[in-house]
Design a protein around this motif. Sequence first.
Motif, PDB file in Angstrom:
ATOM      1  N   ILE A  34       0.804  -1.481   0.012  1.00 54.49           N
ATOM      2  CA  ILE A  34       0.063  -0.094   0.042  1.00 54.49           C
ATOM      3  C   ILE A  34       0.907   1.278  -0.056  1.00 54.49           C
ATOM      4  O   ILE A  34       0.324   2.259   0.176  1.00 54.49           O
ATOM      5  N   VAL A  88       1.347  -1.668   7.641  1.00 56.11           N
ATOM      6  CA  VAL A  88       2.033  -0.685   8.510  1.00 56.11           C
ATOM      7  C   VAL A  88       2.988  -0.178   7.598  1.00 56.11           C
ATOM      8  O   VAL A  88       3.619   1.088   7.720  1.00 56.11           O
ATOM      9  N   THR A  89       3.877  -0.983   7.202  1.00 55.45           N
ATOM     10  CA  THR A  89       5.261  -0.531   6.811  1.00 55.45           C
ATOM     11  C   THR A  89       4.829   0.255   5.553  1.00 55.45           C
ATOM     12  O   THR A  89       5.526   1.233   5.275  1.00 55.45           O
ATOM     13  N   LEU A  91       2.259   2.221   5.076  1.00 55.41           N
ATOM     14  CA  LEU A  91       1.884   3.366   5.693  1.00 55.41           C
ATOM     15  C   LEU A  91       3.203   3.934   5.903  1.00 55.41           C
ATOM     16  O   LEU A  91       2.873   5.376   5.566  1.00 55.41           O
ATOM     17  N   GLY A  92       3.959   3.424   6.510  1.00 55.10           N
ATOM     18  CA  GLY A  92       5.171   4.205   6.846  1.00 55.10           C
ATOM     19  C   GLY A  92       5.950   4.721   5.834  1.00 55.10           C
ATOM     20  O   GLY A  92       6.309   5.970   5.737  1.00 55.10           O
ATOM     21  N   VAL A  93       6.193   4.003   4.683  1.00 57.65           N
ATOM     22  CA  VAL A  93       6.700   4.476   3.617  1.00 57.65           C
ATOM     23  C   VAL A  93       5.862   5.723   2.877  1.00 57.65           C
ATOM     24  O   VAL A  93       6.433   6.803   2.626  1.00 57.65           O
ATOM     25  N   LEU A  95       4.341   7.953   4.642  1.00 58.88           N
ATOM     26  CA  LEU A  95       4.686   9.088   5.430  1.00 58.88           C
ATOM     27  C   LEU A  95       6.049   9.665   5.325  1.00 58.88           C
ATOM     28  O   LEU A  95       6.486  10.760   5.101  1.00 58.88           O
ATOM     29  N   VAL A  96       7.041   8.447   5.317  1.00 56.14           N
ATOM     30  CA  VAL A  96       8.493   9.045   4.910  1.00 56.14           C
ATOM     31  C   VAL A  96       8.337   9.863   3.759  1.00 56.14           C
ATOM     32  O   VAL A  96       9.021  10.665   3.626  1.00 56.14           O
ATOM     33  N   SER A  98       6.127  11.415   2.163  1.00 55.39           N
ATOM     34  CA  SER A  98       5.887  13.082   2.284  1.00 55.39           C
ATOM     35  C   SER A  98       6.564  13.826   2.782  1.00 55.39           C
ATOM     36  O   SER A  98       6.589  15.074   2.462  1.00 55.39           O
ATOM     37  N   GLY A  99       7.290  13.249   4.001  1.00 53.03           N
ATOM     38  CA  GLY A  99       8.091  14.189   4.548  1.00 53.03           C
ATOM     39  C   GLY A  99       9.487  14.315   3.849  1.00 53.03           C
ATOM     40  O   GLY A  99       9.927  15.507   3.780  1.00 53.03           O
ATOM     41  N   LEU A 100       9.788  13.055   3.215  1.00 55.08           N
ATOM     42  CA  LEU A 100      11.069  13.278   2.341  1.00 55.08           C
ATOM     43  C   LEU A 100      11.491  14.266   1.334  1.00 55.08           C
ATOM     44  O   LEU A 100      12.306  15.104   1.179  1.00 55.08           O
ATOM     45  N   VAL A 102       9.367  16.849   0.839  1.00 57.31           N
ATOM     46  CA  VAL A 102       9.587  18.133   1.187  1.00 57.31           C
ATOM     47  C   VAL A 102      10.803  18.551   1.613  1.00 57.31           C
ATOM     48  O   VAL A 102      11.759  19.793   1.334  1.00 57.31           O
ATOM     49  N   PHE A 103      11.586  17.845   2.476  1.00 59.36           N
ATOM     50  CA  PHE A 103      12.866  17.944   2.803  1.00 59.36           C
ATOM     51  C   PHE A 103      13.730  17.976   1.869  1.00 59.36           C
ATOM     52  O   PHE A 103      14.611  19.134   1.778  1.00 59.36           O
TER      53      PHE A 103
ATOM     54  N   GLY C 318       7.798   8.552  10.235  1.00 57.82           N
ATOM     55  CA  GLY C 318       7.575   7.618   9.038  1.00 57.82           C
ATOM     56  C   GLY C 318       8.559   6.206   8.977  1.00 57.82           C
ATOM     57  O   GLY C 318       8.095   5.189   9.043  1.00 57.82           O
ATOM     58  N   PHE C 321       7.307   4.039  12.010  1.00 59.51           N
ATOM     59  CA  PHE C 321       6.264   3.418  11.427  1.00 59.51           C
ATOM     60  C   PHE C 321       6.740   2.105  10.857  1.00 59.51           C
ATOM     61  O   PHE C 321       6.245   1.060  10.977  1.00 59.51           O
ATOM     62  N   CYS C 322       7.592   2.501   9.804  1.00 57.85           N
ATOM     63  CA  CYS C 322       8.089   1.060   9.172  1.00 57.85           C
ATOM     64  C   CYS C 322       8.669   0.192   9.897  1.00 57.85           C
ATOM     65  O   CYS C 322       8.573  -1.308   9.798  1.00 57.85           O
TER      66      CYS C 322
END
Lengths: 297, 501, 341
Positions: A34, A88-89, A91-93, A95-96, A98-100, A102-103, C318, C321-322
Motif C-alpha cells: 500500500i 503498517v510498513t 503506511l510508514g513509507v 509518511l516517509v 511525504s516528509g522526504l 519536502v525535506f 515514518g 512506522f516502518c
Amino acid sequence: MLTQLLRSSISSTLPIVVAALGASFTQRVGKLNIAIEGTMLVSCFVSVYVAAGSNSWLLGVTAAMTSSCLLSLFVWLIHRYLGANIFVTGLGVNLVASGLVVFLSSTLLGSKGTIFFEEMPSIPVLRLEVLEHSEPLRTLLFDYNVLELIAMLVVFVSWLITKTPLGLRMKAIGKNETVARQLGLNVDWTRIWSFIFCGLFCGLAGSMLSLPLGLFVAGMTNNRGWLALVAAVLGGDNPLGVLGVSMVLGFSVALSNRLQLFTTLPAEIVLSIPLILTLGVVLIYSILKTGERGRSP
Amino acid sequence: MRGKTIVQLLNVQKTFYPSGVKALKGVNLFLEAGSVHALLGANGAGKTTLVRILAGEIQPDAGEIFVDGRAVNFRTPKDAMRHGIVLVHQNLSLVEELTVFENLFLGREPRRLFFLDRKKAEQRVKDLSERLFLVALDRRVVDLSMAEKQKIEIVRALLFGARVLLLDEPTAYLSESEEERLFELLASLKRNGCAILFITHDLNQALKIADRVTVLREGETVLSEETSHLNVRQVIEAMGFRSSESPRVDVEIGEELLKVSDITLRSGKRLVLDRVSLSVRQGENVGLFGLGNDGQFDLLEVLIGLKKPVSGRIFFQARDITRLSIRERRRLGIAYVPKDRLREALNLEGSILENAMVNVYREIPFAKFGLLNWALLQDYIHGMLKEFQVETNSIMQPVKTLSGGNLQRLILARELFRGPKLFLACRPTSGLDAQVQHYIAERLQQLKSWGCALIATNDAEEAFGLCDKVLIFSKGRLKRTLYKEQLTEPSVLVSLVGEQT
Amino acid sequence: MMHRKVLSPILTVAIAFLLSAVILGITSRQPRETLRWFFLGPFSNFYFFGNMLAASIPLMFTGLAACLAFSAGMFNLGLEGQHYFGAIIGTIVALSVPTSSVSSMFLALAVSFLVGALLALVPMLLRLTLGFSELISSFMIGQVFIYVGDFLLNGLFRDPEAALAATRHLDETVVLAKILPPSNLHAGYVVAIALCLMFTVVRKWFVMGYEFKMVRENPRFAKIHGMDVERIWLLAMILSGGVAALGGMVEVLGVYGRAVKGFSHGNGFNGIAVSLLVRNNPALIFLSALFFAYLESGAEIASLMVQTPAEIVRLVQGIVFCLVTAEFLFSRGERDADSVT
Ligand SMILES: Nc1ncnc2c1ncn2[C@@H]1O[C@H](COP(=O)(O)OP(=O)(O)OP(=O)(O)O)[C@@H](O)[C@H]1O
Ligand SMILES: [Mg+2]
C-alpha cells in the motif's frame, strides 16, 4: 470538447493503470503493497530533478524507477526479514515519502512550494502524418508521448506475464502459500520479483505525473496512488479488469480537472472529487459483482 | 514382485518444543519397492510426525534415515522429493483456486520461450491420466470431490517422479466406493514398483490392503510384521486396545424433536438441497449418508443456521427456528461439529482453553454481567477434557500442539459434554483411533435417552456403526430411509446408493 | 520468548532515536546545540515537560482507537479523518448551541464521538455488504472528510477575525482544566489513561474481550460457535472511530479552545504506530504515546531554539512506522513447530 475530455481521461488513466498493475502484482502474491502513493510521490520528484539536472528525460525516468524500486523492495525486506506488518510498513513509507520530498526540495532546491524547472528536456511525441484534416481525432488516436506509449506497452506486458509460468506461480503463492512452499516453489524470489515490478511500474507512473509538466509540488500525486490501489483491488487478478477500473477512475480524475478549470469550486472540494467518485465506483462495482454472484460471508 | 528396500529408518527420535512432548522415542521402519505398508497406532502415537520427518518437513533429533542404502539428511520437502519421496497430506496440498492442470504442473511447468507449453504438458500427463481416469484438466479444484483431489495429488507426485508415496490418513474423508478406487490405484502403483506407506485407523482395511503392517505406540515401534502372519486381535493388542463389540442401546422413542419440511438450498445456480423433509424423535440417532458431497453436510449447516435456505421450515421441539441465529439455536440445545476441523471447528491461533470454552463462556456461572470467571472455566474445562481423555500438558498451550485425534476429541468433548438435545455432526469419528471411536459411539448411545443425533457422513462404516436409521442422499435429494433391521452391514448402504443413482 | 517481545519495541525506539540524531546532526549547522535541545529540551523545564505530556494525550486516544480496531482484526486507516472531522463538527455544534458550559462540553464530546463512529462505520458496512477492503475505503473516506473539514474551517465557520483558518473560540468555561500551567497539560490526560485501563480490563476479563480475540483470530470459527461476528466488527469500528474523534475533541477542548485548520497533524496515523509499538496492549499505550510525543516535542523545541527543518519529525515518525511491527532477532528455525496434523 468531448474528444478533449476523452483524450485527457486517457492521459489520466495511464499513470493510474500502470501503478495499479504494479500494485496488482503484489496483490497477486498475497502481499498488497500500500506504499504506492508514497512511492509515486518520490518518483515524481526524482524524475524531474534528475531530468532537469542531466537534461535527459530518459535518465530522469530511469532514476525514478530505480528509486521507487528501492522503496518497494524496502517494504518487502522489512516485512519479510523483520516480520513487520506489511500494511503498517507501507503506511510508514507513505509518511516517509511525504516528509522526504519536502525535506529534499527545501534542502536541494530551497523551496517547499511549487517548483518550476526552467530547462526541462522535452519528451518526444510520436507524430504520425495522418489525419491532418481532423485535428481532434488525431490527438485522440495518435500524438502520444513516449512515456504514454511505454505505459501502454506495460499494460500489454502485464497481461502477458499472467500467461507465463511466473504468473501462474505468483497466483498460486497468493492463493495458498503453504502449498506453494510444499511444492518447492521459490516463494521469496517470486515475491521479490513482483515487488520489483511494482517498483518499476510506480516509478514510471510517478514520472508520468511530473515530467510532462516540468514541475514538482509536494501534493502532486493527489491520492492517485490510492486510486490505483482501488483499481488493483477491484480488478483482482485480471490485468484487463484493472485496466477497466482504472479507465473509469481516470475519467473521473479528468472530469474533476475540468471542473477545476471551468468552475470556481473551492480547492478542498476539487481535491476530494476523485476520491468521492472512486468511492462511488467501488460502490457500483461491488453492487454489480455481489448481485451477480450472491452474497458470501 | 517385492523389490529391494528403498527407505530405512533407524531409531528415529523427535521431541517437540516448547511443550517437550516426545512424539517419537525410537522408530524403526523399512519400505520396500513394490509393496504397500500400513502404519497404525492410537491417536497421538506419532504417525504423522514420522511421515513428516520422512518427507523432509521436520527434522528428527536423532536417528538415521537411509535411502537406497545411503544415509540422507532432508532439510526441506524438496530434498525428499529429489529422492522420490512425496507426502500426500491429510489436508491436501492443492491450490483450490487453480485448475487441475495448473496444479499438476505448478513449479515444473514445461515451457516454450517464456510461456507455458501446454502441448508438452498434456502429452506428459496423457497416459497417466488415462490410466487413472483423471477428471477434465481445466476444471477448478474447488469444485472437485475429495477423492478426485486426492487422485490429483497422487498423479502430481508421480509426475514429479515419486517412487515412495506417503499417505496420511488418505481414507479419512473418502466414501466407500472412493476408497475402493484409491486402493485400485495403489495396487497399480505397487505393480509399477512404488513403495507406499499409508496411515489409517481402520485395522481391517490395513490388513486387507497392506503387505506389511507397522504399529506405533507412544512413539515407539511395537510391531512390524508381514500381514500374512497377522490377525486383527494381535494388532489391536499391539496398539494397546481392548477389543470390544460396538454397543447399541435400545431406548424408548420419545417426542419429535426436529422436523424439517421442504428445505431447498442453492449455491449460485446449483441446487444443493432439493425439498428435503425429515423428522427426528428423541432416542433416534439418524445418519445422513451420501456417497460424496450429496447435500448431507449442507443440510446440517442449514440446521445450525450457517446457510439460509431458499425455502422450507425447521421446527425444533415444535418451535419454528428457521429464522433464529446460530447462537439462539445453540442455546436451545443444538450442538454442531463442522466438517472442516482445522478452519471451522478450531481457532488454531488460540489456546486449548479458549477453544474448549467457546460453547459455555457466555453463560452463568462462567460469565456474570459480562465478566468472565476464569478460575471456574478452567476447572470446568479440565473436567471435560479429562472425561474425553484429551491428552494435554496444560490447557494454556496453543491448541495446535495437539495431534489430529486429540483435536477431534477436544471438538467432540466440547459439543457432547453438556448433553445436547440435538447433536449435529459431520464425520464425527473420522481420524479417531478404534478406542475413541468406541467411546464416542457409547456417548451417542447415552445421548438417546434425552436427545437425538444427526450424523452426516460419506462413510458407510460410520453410518452403520453409530446410527439406528440412515437416510440416503443423492445429489441433494433424500432418496430412501433404511431402518435398524435393514442395517445388517455397511455394504448394504453402498449397494443401495448404487441402485438409486 | 518473552524477552524478545520486549526487546523488539525497545530496539525500534533506539533506532528511531539514533536516526533522528543522525539526521539532525547532518542537517543542522550547529549539530551539538540541536541534539542537546532535541534530547534534553522536553525535560529542561516544566513548561516543555508539560507540553510533552499534553502532546501524548491525543496520541493515547488515537492509539487506543487503533488498538480497538486491531483487537477485532480490523484495520482502521481513517483515524486521521475521524480525529479531525469529528472534533470540527463537535466544536461547531458546541459553538452554535447556547447552553451552559458543562453540558455544552459534553455535547461536543458526544457529537464528536458520534461523527467519528459514523465515519468508521461506513467502511465497515461497505466491507460487510459488498466485501470491499475496509483498509482502503476507511483511508479514502477519512481523507475526503479531512478536505471537507478544511473546507468548513476555511469558509462557512471561519472566524473572520482570526489570522488563520479556525473557528471562533469556545467559551472559557467550556475548556478542560489545565493541570500544569502554563504548559498545555490538561485533564484529558487522566481521561485517556482511564479509557486505556478500562479497555485493558475488558480485554482480559470480559466476555467481549474473549469474543474480540476469537473473531480476530478466526472469524469463521467464531461465527459457527454463535458469535455475532458482524456485530463485533461493527462495534469495534464504531468504538475505534468514536475514540479517535473523542481524542480530537479533547485536544480542541484542552489545548486550542477552538478548531484550527490542520490541528491534528498526523495524530491519527501515528495512533496506529502507537498501538503497534506496544503490540496492541492497551495498558502500555501511554508509554508509546509518550515516546512519540517526546520525539515530536524534541524536534519542535530544537527547531524553535536552533533553526532546523521541522519535516524531520515526519521523516523519523515514518521510519518508526516502518519498523514498529518489526520483530528483530526473529529466528526462522522456529517455523517448523507451527504446523498441524
Ligand atoms: N507441532 C507440534 N508441536 C508440539 N507437539 C506436537 C506437534 N505435533 C505433534 N505434537 C505431539 O506429538 C505427538 C504425536 O503427534 P502426531 O500428530 O504424530 O500423532 P498421530 O499419530 O498422527 O495421531 P492422530 O492419529 O491423532 O493423527 C502428540 O502428542 C502431539 O500432541
Ligand atoms: Mg495424525
